[in-house]
Write an enzyme that holds these catalytic residues in place. Structure first.
Site, PDB file in Angstrom:
ATOM      1  N   LYS A 274       0.826  -1.214   0.000  1.00  0.00           N
ATOM      2  CA  LYS A 274       0.000   0.000   0.000  1.00  0.00           C
ATOM      3  C   LYS A 274       0.852   1.252   0.000  1.00  0.00           C
ATOM      4  O   LYS A 274       0.443   2.281  -0.539  1.00  0.00           O
ATOM      5  CB  LYS A 274      -0.958  -0.010   1.189  1.00  0.00           C
TER       6      LYS A 274
ATOM      7  N   LYS B  58      -3.983 -11.032  -6.559  1.00  0.00           N
ATOM      8  CA  LYS B  58      -5.157 -11.235  -5.705  1.00  0.00           C
ATOM      9  C   LYS B  58      -6.296 -10.306  -6.142  1.00  0.00           C
ATOM     10  O   LYS B  58      -6.043  -9.145  -6.476  1.00  0.00           O
ATOM     11  CB  LYS B  58      -4.769 -10.900  -4.257  1.00  0.00           C
TER      12      LYS B  58
ATOM     13  N   LYS C  77     -10.104  -5.036  -3.493  1.00  0.00           N
ATOM     14  CA  LYS C  77     -10.851  -3.791  -3.589  1.00  0.00           C
ATOM     15  C   LYS C  77      -9.970  -2.615  -3.924  1.00  0.00           C
ATOM     16  O   LYS C  77     -10.446  -1.635  -4.486  1.00  0.00           O
ATOM     17  CB  LYS C  77     -11.462  -3.486  -2.219  1.00  0.00           C
TER      18      LYS C  77
HETATM   19  P1  ADP Z   1      -9.583  -6.231   0.064  1.00  0.00           P
HETATM   20  O1  ADP Z   1      -8.414  -7.072   0.491  1.00  0.00           O
HETATM   21  O2  ADP Z   1     -10.037  -6.511  -1.316  1.00  0.00           O
HETATM   22  O3  ADP Z   1      -9.373  -4.761   0.322  1.00  0.00           O
HETATM   23  P2  ADP Z   1     -11.048  -6.473   2.501  1.00  0.00           P
HETATM   24  O4  ADP Z   1      -9.797  -5.893   3.080  1.00  0.00           O
HETATM   25  O5  ADP Z   1     -12.260  -5.720   2.763  1.00  0.00           O
HETATM   26  O6  ADP Z   1     -10.815  -6.664   0.947  1.00  0.00           O
HETATM   27  O7  ADP Z   1     -11.198  -7.976   2.969  1.00  0.00           O
HETATM   28  C1  ADP Z   1     -12.244  -8.529   3.697  1.00  0.00           C
HETATM   29  C2  ADP Z   1     -11.958  -9.983   3.990  1.00  0.00           C
HETATM   30  O8  ADP Z   1     -11.905 -10.721   2.767  1.00  0.00           O
HETATM   31  C3  ADP Z   1     -10.591 -10.239   4.658  1.00  0.00           C
HETATM   32  O9  ADP Z   1     -10.711 -11.298   5.572  1.00  0.00           O
HETATM   33  C4  ADP Z   1      -9.705 -10.614   3.514  1.00  0.00           C
HETATM   34  O10 ADP Z   1      -8.625 -11.436   3.925  1.00  0.00           O
HETATM   35  C5  ADP Z   1     -10.663 -11.392   2.628  1.00  0.00           C
HETATM   36  N1  ADP Z   1     -10.254 -11.294   1.214  1.00  0.00           N
HETATM   37  C6  ADP Z   1     -10.055 -10.158   0.513  1.00  0.00           C
HETATM   38  N2  ADP Z   1      -9.684 -10.421  -0.763  1.00  0.00           N
HETATM   39  C7  ADP Z   1      -9.672 -11.781  -0.871  1.00  0.00           C
HETATM   40  C8  ADP Z   1      -9.370 -12.672  -1.941  1.00  0.00           C
HETATM   41  N3  ADP Z   1      -9.027 -12.228  -3.148  1.00  0.00           N
HETATM   42  N4  ADP Z   1      -9.464 -14.001  -1.699  1.00  0.00           N
HETATM   43  C9  ADP Z   1      -9.826 -14.466  -0.489  1.00  0.00           C
HETATM   44  N5  ADP Z   1     -10.108 -13.673   0.566  1.00  0.00           N
HETATM   45  C10 ADP Z   1     -10.031 -12.343   0.397  1.00  0.00           C
END
Ligand code: ADP
Ligand code: TRP
Length: 325
Positions: free
Chosen positions: A110, A192, A195
């Site tokens: 980040k 991955k 968001k």
């Molecule tokens: P991002 O990582 O896209 O910003 P969040 O931080 O809101 O999403 O993540 C919410 C939950 O979803 C966390 O527990 C995160 O580890 C899980 N998560 C996010 N992206 C993925 C992914 N591509 N595959 C599996 N789990 C994910």
């Protein structure tokens, strides 16, 4: 067993977050005492628009409820409304070595992505996450694979606090799925789905036309066969994982079912299945978006319940550290 997890109100929930985390949260609701929250303080570590930010927090609450969280079975609240999260973060800051934070993968990524706005909060992000968990004396934290390193650090911080001040904080365990713990981007199966790069995401509430378009243009691999092989076929393997987790059909069965079919046929089936499975999610979200008062009531109820647990831990922490109580 007490379970906790959180999600940032940064964008709409994508299928990675759902399959990696939220689907487990929904299943765990009937198995233990569950606490889920919207990590709005974490989201502030990258630029947000103050005019729409609180609305995004409410929308994330709507999306969690539309994904199957039941306010009768679990506690749901917004992190910033329980002041103890910030308070415990400060105390944990004083026992966390800076070096531990500088080596966090998410921080490194980040701080590259937002290189014009790297702030202390971005570095301190995992300490706030540790506070989120340690305030509630949690057994188990269901998260995606990308959060495993933060969970390790949380354990280290808890152990260090207990060593220094006497046993106070429960040391939690991460609950990470083998398959589904890391869903990859549709447009780049080596990255991955995240968001922070919305173009990589299939959102849980995307309309049918968008689902169809994103699946049909998803990057696949050379060759023709529908086979799970992470090294040679990362694209098809990712689509098979998504297919299997949404439909409940094992990957082996899917390989058989599509043995004589090409990529385009497979994708057509996948898109149709997703459109059908996600229809109730879209419907529920549309309905709940009209009920702001109800959503606020749920968050207020959650806040009250969370506060009781958080305040009890904080009182003990203050006493142990030697602050005036
Ligand atoms: P991002 O990582 O896209 O910003 P969040 O931080 O809101 O999403 O993540 C919410 C939950 O979803 C966390 O527990 C995160 O580890 C899980 N998560 C996010 N992206 C993925 C992914 N591509 N595959 C599996 N789990 C994910
Ligand atoms: N950092 C998590 C993510 O980006 C969200 C989060 C904040 C969290 N605090 C937490 C997850 C505590 C589990 C426990 O997905």
């Amino acid at each position: 067993m007490r379970i906790l997890s959180g999600i940032q109100p940064t964008d709409s929930i994508h299928i990675g977050g759902y399959l990696g985390a939220i689907k487990q949260w929904v299943e765990l609701q009937s198995k233990g005492e569950c606490i889920f929250f919207i990590a709005d303080l974490h989201a502030l570590t990258v630029p947000q628009d103050p005019k729409t930010f609180s609305q995004k927090t409410l929308e994330t609450a709507v999306e969690l409820l539309s994904s199957g969280l039941d306010p009768e079975k679990c506690v749901i609240f917004a992190q910033s409304q329980v002041k103890e999260h910030a308070e415990l973060t400060w105390i944990l800051n004083t026992i966390t070595p800076i070096g531990e934070l500088e080596r966090m993968i998410q921080y490194k990524e980040k701080s590259k992505q937002f290189k014009d706005s790297v702030n202390v909060g971005l570095l301190d992000y995992p300490v706030l996450q540790a506070a989120d968990i340690l305030l509630y004396q949690i057994d188990s934290v269901p998260v995606g694979k990308d959060q495993a390193q933060h969970l390790e650090l949380t354990k280290t911080i808890a152990e260090k606090f207990n060593q220094k001040y006497g046993k106070t904080l429960k040391v939690p365990e991460a609950l990470v799925l083998g398959i589904g713990g890391k869903i990859m981007a549709l447009n780049d199966p080596l990255k991955k789905m995240s968001k922070s790069s919305p173009e990589t995401c299939l959102f849980l509430f995307d309309e049918p036309e968008i689902i169809k378009k994103k699946i049909m243009t998803a990057v696949t691999d050379t060759g023709k066969t529908i086979k799970y092989d992470l090294v040679k076929k990362p694209g098809i393997s990712n689509l098979l994982t998504i297919y299997s987790l949404f439909s409940g059909e094992p990957i082996k069965e899917l390989e058989k079912k599509f043995a004589a079919k090409g990529y385009a046929d497979f994708k057509k089936h996948l898109a149709a299945m997703l459109i059908e499975k996600l229809e109730p999610f879209r419907r529920k979200k549309k309905e709940l978006m009209q009920r702001e008062v109800y959503i606020k009531e749920i968050l207020e109820r959650g806040r009250k319940r969370a506060e009781i647990i958080a305040q009890a831990t904080m009182l003990e922490v203050r006493q142990k550290v030697g602050l005036l109580v």
